[in-house]
Design a protein around this motif. Sequence first.
Motif, PDB file in Angstrom:
ATOM      1  N   PRO A 167       0.802  -1.227   0.000  1.00 52.08           N
ATOM      2  CA  PRO A 167       0.000   0.000   0.000  1.00 52.08           C
ATOM      3  C   PRO A 167       0.840   1.283   0.000  1.00 52.08           C
ATOM      4  N   LEU A 168       2.036   1.232   0.565  1.00 46.95           N
ATOM      5  CA  LEU A 168       2.856   2.452   0.594  1.00 46.95           C
ATOM      6  C   LEU A 168       3.512   2.749  -0.750  1.00 46.95           C
ATOM      7  N   ARG A 169       3.452   1.800  -1.676  1.00 43.14           N
ATOM      8  CA  ARG A 169       4.017   2.046  -3.004  1.00 43.14           C
ATOM      9  C   ARG A 169       3.266   3.183  -3.691  1.00 43.14           C
ATOM     10  N   ASP A 170       1.933   3.180  -3.577  1.00 42.02           N
ATOM     11  CA  ASP A 170       1.125   4.257  -4.173  1.00 42.02           C
ATOM     12  C   ASP A 170       1.406   5.590  -3.482  1.00 42.02           C
ATOM     13  N   VAL A 171       1.594   5.538  -2.182  1.00 43.16           N
ATOM     14  CA  VAL A 171       1.896   6.762  -1.429  1.00 43.16           C
ATOM     15  C   VAL A 171       3.239   7.334  -1.859  1.00 43.16           C
ATOM     16  N   ALA A 172       4.207   6.474  -2.059  1.00 47.50           N
ATOM     17  CA  ALA A 172       5.549   6.924  -2.435  1.00 47.50           C
ATOM     18  C   ALA A 172       5.579   7.523  -3.832  1.00 47.50           C
ATOM     19  N   GLN A 173       4.667   7.141  -4.690  1.00 43.74           N
ATOM     20  CA  GLN A 173       4.675   7.618  -6.071  1.00 43.74           C
ATOM     21  C   GLN A 173       4.028   8.986  -6.231  1.00 43.74           C
ATOM     22  N   SER A 174       3.289   9.454  -5.259  1.00 44.86           N
ATOM     23  CA  SER A 174       2.600  10.743  -5.357  1.00 44.86           C
ATOM     24  C   SER A 174       3.092  11.679  -4.257  1.00 44.86           C
ATOM     25  N   PRO A 175       3.561  12.884  -4.636  1.00 42.96           N
ATOM     26  CA  PRO A 175       4.018  13.816  -3.599  1.00 42.96           C
ATOM     27  C   PRO A 175       2.887  14.269  -2.662  1.00 42.96           C
ATOM     28  N   GLU A 176       1.685  14.396  -3.192  1.00 38.21           N
ATOM     29  CA  GLU A 176       0.555  14.812  -2.349  1.00 38.21           C
ATOM     30  C   GLU A 176       0.201  13.717  -1.348  1.00 38.21           C
ATOM     31  N   ALA A 177       0.183  12.472  -1.822  1.00 38.80           N
ATOM     32  CA  ALA A 177      -0.125  11.354  -0.928  1.00 38.80           C
ATOM     33  C   ALA A 177       0.972  11.191   0.121  1.00 38.80           C
ATOM     34  N   THR A 178       2.215  11.403  -0.283  1.00 40.95           N
ATOM     35  CA  THR A 178       3.321  11.319   0.677  1.00 40.95           C
ATOM     36  C   THR A 178       3.165  12.383   1.753  1.00 40.95           C
ATOM     37  N   ALA A 179       2.829  13.603   1.344  1.00 45.06           N
ATOM     38  CA  ALA A 179       2.655  14.688   2.314  1.00 45.06           C
ATOM     39  C   ALA A 179       1.505  14.381   3.275  1.00 45.06           C
ATOM     40  N   ARG A 180       0.401  13.850   2.746  1.00 46.42           N
ATOM     41  CA  ARG A 180      -0.734  13.497   3.613  1.00 46.42           C
ATOM     42  C   ARG A 180      -0.349  12.407   4.602  1.00 46.42           C
ATOM     43  N   TYR A 181       0.353  11.389   4.114  1.00 45.59           N
ATOM     44  CA  TYR A 181       0.759  10.285   4.986  1.00 45.59           C
ATOM     45  C   TYR A 181       1.707  10.772   6.074  1.00 45.59           C
ATOM     46  N   LEU A 182       2.694  11.582   5.695  1.00 40.86           N
ATOM     47  CA  LEU A 182       3.641  12.091   6.689  1.00 40.86           C
ATOM     48  C   LEU A 182       2.953  13.017   7.686  1.00 40.86           C
ATOM     49  N   ALA A 183       1.952  13.769   7.234  1.00 45.85           N
ATOM     50  CA  ALA A 183       1.198  14.628   8.155  1.00 45.85           C
ATOM     51  C   ALA A 183       0.416  13.779   9.159  1.00 45.85           C
ATOM     52  N   ASP A 184      -0.154  12.669   8.692  1.00 46.80           N
ATOM     53  CA  ASP A 184      -0.868  11.771   9.617  1.00 46.80           C
ATOM     54  C   ASP A 184       0.087  11.175  10.649  1.00 46.80           C
ATOM     55  N   VAL A 185       1.253  10.737  10.192  1.00 44.64           N
ATOM     56  CA  VAL A 185       2.244  10.175  11.114  1.00 44.64           C
ATOM     57  C   VAL A 185       2.687  11.252  12.110  1.00 44.64           C
ATOM     58  N   GLN A 186       2.868  12.465  11.615  1.00 40.90           N
ATOM     59  CA  GLN A 186       3.288  13.551  12.497  1.00 40.90           C
ATOM     60  C   GLN A 186       2.224  13.852  13.554  1.00 40.90           C
ATOM     61  N   ARG A 187       0.942  13.810  13.157  1.00 38.07           N
ATOM     62  CA  ARG A 187      -0.136  14.042  14.129  1.00 38.07           C
ATOM     63  C   ARG A 187      -0.087  13.008  15.245  1.00 38.07           C
ATOM     64  N   VAL A 188       0.117  11.757  14.868  1.00 32.74           N
ATOM     65  CA  VAL A 188       0.198  10.684  15.861  1.00 32.74           C
ATOM     66  C   VAL A 188       1.387  10.916  16.787  1.00 32.74           C
ATOM     67  N   LEU A 189       2.532  11.280  16.201  1.00 30.59           N
ATOM     68  CA  LEU A 189       3.727  11.519  17.021  1.00 30.59           C
ATOM     69  C   LEU A 189       3.542  12.723  17.942  1.00 30.59           C
ATOM     70  N   LEU A 190       2.850  13.748  17.476  1.00 31.67           N
ATOM     71  CA  LEU A 190       2.608  14.912  18.336  1.00 31.67           C
ATOM     72  C   LEU A 190       1.696  14.542  19.511  1.00 31.67           C
ATOM     73  N   GLU A 191       0.711  13.668  19.261  1.00 33.27           N
ATOM     74  CA  GLU A 191      -0.134  13.197  20.360  1.00 33.27           C
ATOM     75  C   GLU A 191       0.688  12.382  21.357  1.00 33.27           C
ATOM     76  N   ILE A 192       1.569  11.545  20.840  1.00 35.97           N
ATOM     77  CA  ILE A 192       2.461  10.776  21.717  1.00 35.97           C
ATOM     78  C   ILE A 192       3.350  11.737  22.508  1.00 35.97           C
ATOM     79  N   GLY A 193       3.822  12.795  21.846  1.00 34.43           N
ATOM     80  CA  GLY A 193       4.647  13.799  22.525  1.00 34.43           C
ATOM     81  C   GLY A 193       3.901  14.475  23.660  1.00 34.43           C
ATOM     82  N   ASP A 194       2.618  14.785  23.432  1.00 36.07           N
ATOM     83  CA  ASP A 194       1.808  15.381  24.501  1.00 36.07           C
ATOM     84  C   ASP A 194       1.684  14.421  25.680  1.00 36.07           C
ATOM     85  N   ASN A 195       1.466  13.144  25.381  1.00 36.60           N
ATOM     86  CA  ASN A 195       1.365  12.140  26.451  1.00 36.60           C
ATOM     87  C   ASN A 195       2.697  11.997  27.189  1.00 36.60           C
TER      88      ASN A 195
END
Length: 160
Positions: free
Chosen positions: A11-39
């Motif tokens: 599934p990450l192959r499609d994400v890696a091929q599109s800059p917009e999808a990559t940005a969305r995926y990295l933003a989602d990962v960053q949101r999760v990490l920021l929540e972990i940071g708050d905890n």
Amino acid sequence: MNSTDPTNHHPLRDVAQSPEATARYLADVQRVLLEIGDNLELLARETRVHLRGTHVDGDRWYHAKLRAQPVEKALKAVQKNLDGLTQGLETTAYKRNEFADKVNKLPGERQQKALEKARKKNPQIQAAQNSSPQGGQQAPGRGYSGPASIYDLGRNRESA
């Protein structure tokens, strides 16, 4: 490995091929990490309060603080690493978009370089392109080569 094999689709192959999808995926990962940071920040505060409040018989007032410092330092290092990771995700998304822009511009730049190289090798091509009537220039052979200065732009003279 065959990348066109449908049974080997990731599934990450499609994400890696599109800059917009990559940005969305990295933003989602960053949101999760920021929540972990708050905890982690909350855990660090609660740990600090508990560890510094734990006194043993015979302790002086600063002994609990000294015992708590290694644990506090370790939690602070984790938070610092997490902050670096989230900043790295932002940088990665930016660089991925920059890469896509550069790749999209590359054919035009290569074509421009090829034209420049051809012009250097054959100056007649450049002379032929310059003599064609474009913009405010008149056809060659009429005795007038264009305005001599910016003050001549408003005047439309046929002879010098």
